[in-house]
Design an enzyme around this catalytic site. Sequence first.
Site: not given
Ligand code: GAR
Length: 197
Positions: A106, A108, A135, A144
Amino acid sequence: MLSLVVLISGGGSNLRALLEASEDAEFPARVVAVGADRDADGFAHAEEFGIPTFSCALSAFADRDAWGDAMLEQIRLWNPDLVILSGFMKLFPPRVVDALSPNLINTHPAFLPEFPGAHGVRDALAARVTETGASVIIVDNGVDSGPIISQRRIPVLPGDTEATLHERIKPIERELLIQAVLDIANGHINLKELATA
Ligand code: GAR
């Protein structure tokens, strides 16, 4: 060659970075399918690159276990070496995590274990920290809380909003994710060892 299933919920900018990286014949991984818990905007990237998509909405199932089983069935159709949660905003039930672990990672947008959960960027701003981060972790049955594969610090700048800070974090997430995939593919990172360390 490592085969990847990438799961998203939103725009899929990290997914796009992976798709672009895999255009390089030297890159040792290929996205074989993209899944989501909804009709995600990021499916457009998969379609542009000719990658099949699937989605299972939690609301269409009797409970989270039934939804998780349906997602797992779709994932297994592709027999991936690695499943990447990249902006996938739902928690899998433990039996799905256990079935895929440790080959379930994942990204984060915070320096875990700081600011876990769905609002990592917002929570860092609310805490008025001067640094946050990005991360890549192995998914476990917490929120997480799994073993950290890689992470990097990013400064919070005066005047940052959730949007500006997140836009500065995302390119770092992409670098970390692509490097993690490379390291897993070439054996520099052993997920099994990391998960049991
Ligand atoms: C990313 O920053 C990812 O790390 C986060 O959502 C965003 C997705 O961006 N995920 C979380 O917060 C999970 N807890 P994207 O759809 O443009 O790739």
